[in-house]
Motif scaffolding. Structure first.
Motif, PDB file in Angstrom:
ATOM      1  N   TYR A  70       0.834  -1.199   0.000  1.00  0.00           N
ATOM      2  CA  TYR A  70       0.000   0.000   0.000  1.00  0.00           C
ATOM      3  C   TYR A  70       0.869   1.250   0.000  1.00  0.00           C
ATOM      4  O   TYR A  70       1.940   1.276   0.607  1.00  0.00           O
ATOM      5  CB  TYR A  70      -0.955  -0.037   1.192  1.00  0.00           C
ATOM      6  N   ILE A  71       0.381   2.278  -0.711  1.00  0.00           N
ATOM      7  CA  ILE A  71       1.151   3.512  -0.840  1.00  0.00           C
ATOM      8  C   ILE A  71       0.437   4.619  -0.057  1.00  0.00           C
ATOM      9  O   ILE A  71      -0.585   4.369   0.576  1.00  0.00           O
ATOM     10  CB  ILE A  71       1.290   3.910  -2.332  1.00  0.00           C
ATOM     11  N   ASP A  72       0.973   5.800  -0.138  1.00  0.00           N
ATOM     12  CA  ASP A  72       0.305   6.961   0.483  1.00  0.00           C
ATOM     13  C   ASP A  72      -0.753   7.479  -0.504  1.00  0.00           C
ATOM     14  O   ASP A  72      -0.432   8.219  -1.433  1.00  0.00           O
ATOM     15  CB  ASP A  72       1.368   8.027   0.790  1.00  0.00           C
ATOM     16  N   TYR A  73      -1.991   7.043  -0.308  1.00  0.00           N
ATOM     17  CA  TYR A  73      -3.037   7.347  -1.296  1.00  0.00           C
ATOM     18  C   TYR A  73      -3.444   8.815  -1.289  1.00  0.00           C
ATOM     19  O   TYR A  73      -3.744   9.380  -2.332  1.00  0.00           O
ATOM     20  CB  TYR A  73      -4.243   6.420  -1.094  1.00  0.00           C
ATOM     21  N   GLU A  74      -3.459   9.415  -0.115  1.00  0.00           N
ATOM     22  CA  GLU A  74      -3.795  10.848  -0.049  1.00  0.00           C
ATOM     23  C   GLU A  74      -2.752  11.646  -0.827  1.00  0.00           C
ATOM     24  O   GLU A  74      -3.094  12.526  -1.610  1.00  0.00           O
ATOM     25  CB  GLU A  74      -3.861  11.326   1.405  1.00  0.00           C
ATOM     26  N   GLY A  75      -1.488  11.295  -0.622  1.00  0.00           N
ATOM     27  CA  GLY A  75      -0.408  11.988  -1.328  1.00  0.00           C
ATOM     28  C   GLY A  75      -0.482  11.754  -2.834  1.00  0.00           C
ATOM     29  O   GLY A  75      -0.381  12.693  -3.621  1.00  0.00           O
ATOM     30  N   PHE A  76      -0.746  10.502  -3.233  1.00  0.00           N
ATOM     31  CA  PHE A  76      -0.853  10.128  -4.647  1.00  0.00           C
ATOM     32  C   PHE A  76      -1.952  10.962  -5.319  1.00  0.00           C
ATOM     33  O   PHE A  76      -1.799  11.435  -6.449  1.00  0.00           O
ATOM     34  CB  PHE A  76      -1.167   8.641  -4.721  1.00  0.00           C
ATOM     35  N   CYS A  77      -3.067  11.148  -4.636  1.00  0.00           N
ATOM     36  CA  CYS A  77      -4.203  11.854  -5.239  1.00  0.00           C
ATOM     37  C   CYS A  77      -4.073  13.367  -5.102  1.00  0.00           C
ATOM     38  O   CYS A  77      -4.747  14.108  -5.807  1.00  0.00           O
ATOM     39  CB  CYS A  77      -5.505  11.374  -4.645  1.00  0.00           C
ATOM     40  N   ALA A  78      -3.236  13.836  -4.197  1.00  0.00           N
ATOM     41  CA  ALA A  78      -3.081  15.278  -4.026  1.00  0.00           C
ATOM     42  C   ALA A  78      -2.213  15.857  -5.133  1.00  0.00           C
ATOM     43  O   ALA A  78      -2.382  17.006  -5.514  1.00  0.00           O
ATOM     44  CB  ALA A  78      -2.481  15.584  -2.663  1.00  0.00           C
ATOM     45  N   ILE A  79      -1.295  15.032  -5.667  1.00  0.00           N
ATOM     46  CA  ILE A  79      -0.396  15.534  -6.710  1.00  0.00           C
ATOM     47  C   ILE A  79      -1.130  15.541  -8.042  1.00  0.00           C
ATOM     48  O   ILE A  79      -1.261  16.546  -8.715  1.00  0.00           O
ATOM     49  CB  ILE A  79       0.879  14.662  -6.830  1.00  0.00           C
ATOM     50  N   GLY A  80      -1.683  14.361  -8.387  1.00  0.00           N
ATOM     51  CA  GLY A  80      -2.494  14.247  -9.584  1.00  0.00           C
ATOM     52  C   GLY A  80      -1.773  14.385 -10.882  1.00  0.00           C
ATOM     53  O   GLY A  80      -0.942  15.103 -11.213  1.00  0.00           O
TER      54      GLY A  80
END
Lengths: 94, 399
Positions: free
Chosen positions: B389-399
């Motif tokens: 599992y990755i940092d999903y909030e971070g992944f989606c914040a960059i976009g």
């Protein structure tokens, strides 16, 4: 040159004056998007970046995902192009 | 013209094809396509029958066969207890125009003595036979299918717009265990679309409100409330006990987390999403889950990351909270998801694997688009780069 119908998803309709279907011309998907940009300035940036089709947007030529058929060089012969964006909504939020 | 019973049977046997039990066993093991029909009386099948057989008692054969097996060229193997009734049944089917019929000789009594595999019919109560009678009448469901549903466990992510109608129909259908993950409480603004809740339960935890509705609708269903937000820490614990997941979440970080867990743990995800007047639905069955679900392609289908390698940047991803949504749209998409879940559990039909349904309620149009497995998919591709599992909030914040 044959005209293509482009299906515009709800989040992009601010750029098409609210239309959910617009017309564009071009023999390839890239040319269709360039023509779309002339008619609806600003839309190209929402669909492509310097590497091609943006990775959170799917563009279908007919039923086929253009990402797997040559990207922007995918041949378009009239018919329908559908823009399908990632949507997250499950309408859970209060 | 035969004059005695023995003459009659001898005459019938000359006119039909018979097949040995060893041959039937071989075909079962090799998964050779055939329709096994048990022509014994219902009561005789209670202690057991050949796996996969359908039961049409010989007395109902002529009346029911065309509804149950419409293809007159289907490979049909009939059996009974000893091989006599099935021989007579084979003649009847030939008279009705069935071209590829065999009768087992001997029959189930010998099959059992040989220690060959058997299935036992489900133990449904009289109340259940009544409640689910319209399912049981469907040849593709029957008592066996209904019993499968009662033994199935589905995890609903969200008891919101999509989760509400999905939960409602899955509960009515008798899916025996429904887990519901939702950390919210019922708000008045939910009631325009979240039909499992009600005005009298505003302020109650959504999982408790949903459980209350479901227990009133169908006491057969066990609801397991998970009043928590799903995270990388709890996703495996939440997914573990369930056969499949119905995803009605409302944000991108969770969508990607759900997808990665689906691939890692081998759990299908029935996906639905909505925006204003439009919806999307598809079914993700990763290769790691495909063998448990007979209707999925054995190599599995694409995953959410094959479809959308990256989330949109947050400013381009307005939520329903900001953009609005037609309440009824949730019902359409949520019930599409429930239908897919039921099909996977029953092993019937053609699932939305590798197909995306888009629905436009204003134009009232369904479209179907092909989804492909991305050979470079970082999670389900041959050379995955994301294995935990990755940092999903971070992944989606960059976009």
């Amino acid at each position: 040159m044959s005209e293509t119908t482009v299906r515009i998803p709800a989040p992009l309709r601010t750029l098409t004056g609210g239309s959910d279907e617009v017309k564009a011309q071009g023999g390839t998907l890239g040319a269709v998007i360039d023509d779309l940009e002339k008619r609806h300035p600003g839309i190209k940036d929402r669909l492509v970046d310097e590497k091609g089709i943006r990775r959170f947007i799917n563009i279908y030529v007919g039923e086929e995902d253009a990402r797997f058929t040559g990207g922007l060089s995918t041949e378009v012969k009239g018919g329908e192009v559908s823009i399908v964006p990632a949507m997250a909504g499950g309408a859970g939020g209060a | 013209m035969p004059t005695t019973y023995s003459d009659l049977i001898a005459d019938v046997r000359r006119g039909i094809r018979e097949v040995s039990l060893d041959e039937i066993k071989r075909r079962l093991d090799a998964k050779v396509p055939m329709v096994l029909v048990d022509v014994r009386e219902k009561e005789e099948t209670r202690p057991g029958y050949i796996p996969g057989a359908i039961n049409i008692p010989r007395g109902f054969l002529e009346m029911q066969i065309e509804q149950r097996i419409s293809d007159k060229n289907a490979p049909i193997v009939l059996y009974c207890a000893g091989g006599t009734r099935s021989a007579l049944a084979a003649k009847t089917l030939a008279d009705l125009g069935y071209t590829n019929v065999e009768s087992a000789n001997p029959g189930f009594v010998r099959w059992k003595d040989l220690g060959y595999p058997q299935e036992k019919p489900p133990e449904l109560t009289d109340a259940q036979r009544d409640r689910y009678s319209r399912h049981i009448l469907l040849p593709d469901v029957g008592e066996v299918g209904q019993s499968k549903l009662l033994g199935s466990k589905v995890l609903l992510l969200g008891a919101g717009g999509l989760g509400s109608p999905a939960a409602l129909y899955l509960a009515a259908a008798g899916v025996g265990t429904l887990g519901i993950v939702d950390a919210d409480v019922v708000d008045a603004s939910n009631l325009q679309r979240q039909v499992i809740h009600s005005t009298s339960r505003v302020g109650m935890a959504k999982v408790d409100s949903a459980a209350k509705f479901i227990s009133d609708l169908n006491p057969d269903v066990k609801v397991i409330p998970h009043g928590e937000r799903m995270t990388s820490e709890n996703v495996e614990r939440l997914f573990d006990a369930y056969d499949l997941v119905v995803d009605g979440t409302d944000n991108f970080p969770t969508r990607y987390l759900v997808n990665d867990a689906s691939v890692f743990l081998g759990k299908p995800v029935v996906h639905g999403s909505i925006f204003r007047f439009e919806g999307q639905a598809t079914t993700f069955v990763p290769a790691s889950a495909a063998k448990k679900f007979s209707i999925a392609p054995p190599e599995g289908g694409p995953c959410y990351r094959c479809l959308y390698p990256e989330p949109p940047p947050p400013h381009l991803a307005p939520s329903c909270q900001e953009a609005g949504v037609l309440g009824i749209l949730c019902g359409i998409v949520g019930t599409l998801q429930a239908t897919e879940a039921i099909k996977l559990l029953l092993g019937k039909g053609n699932p939305l694997v590798g197909r995306l349904i888009t629905y436009d309620s204003l134009r009232m149009k369904f479209r179907e688009l092909k989804l492909r497995k991305d050979p470079e998919c970082p999670v389900c591709g041959p050379n995955p780069t994301i294995k935990s599992y990755i940092d999903y909030e971070g992944f989606c914040a960059i976009g």
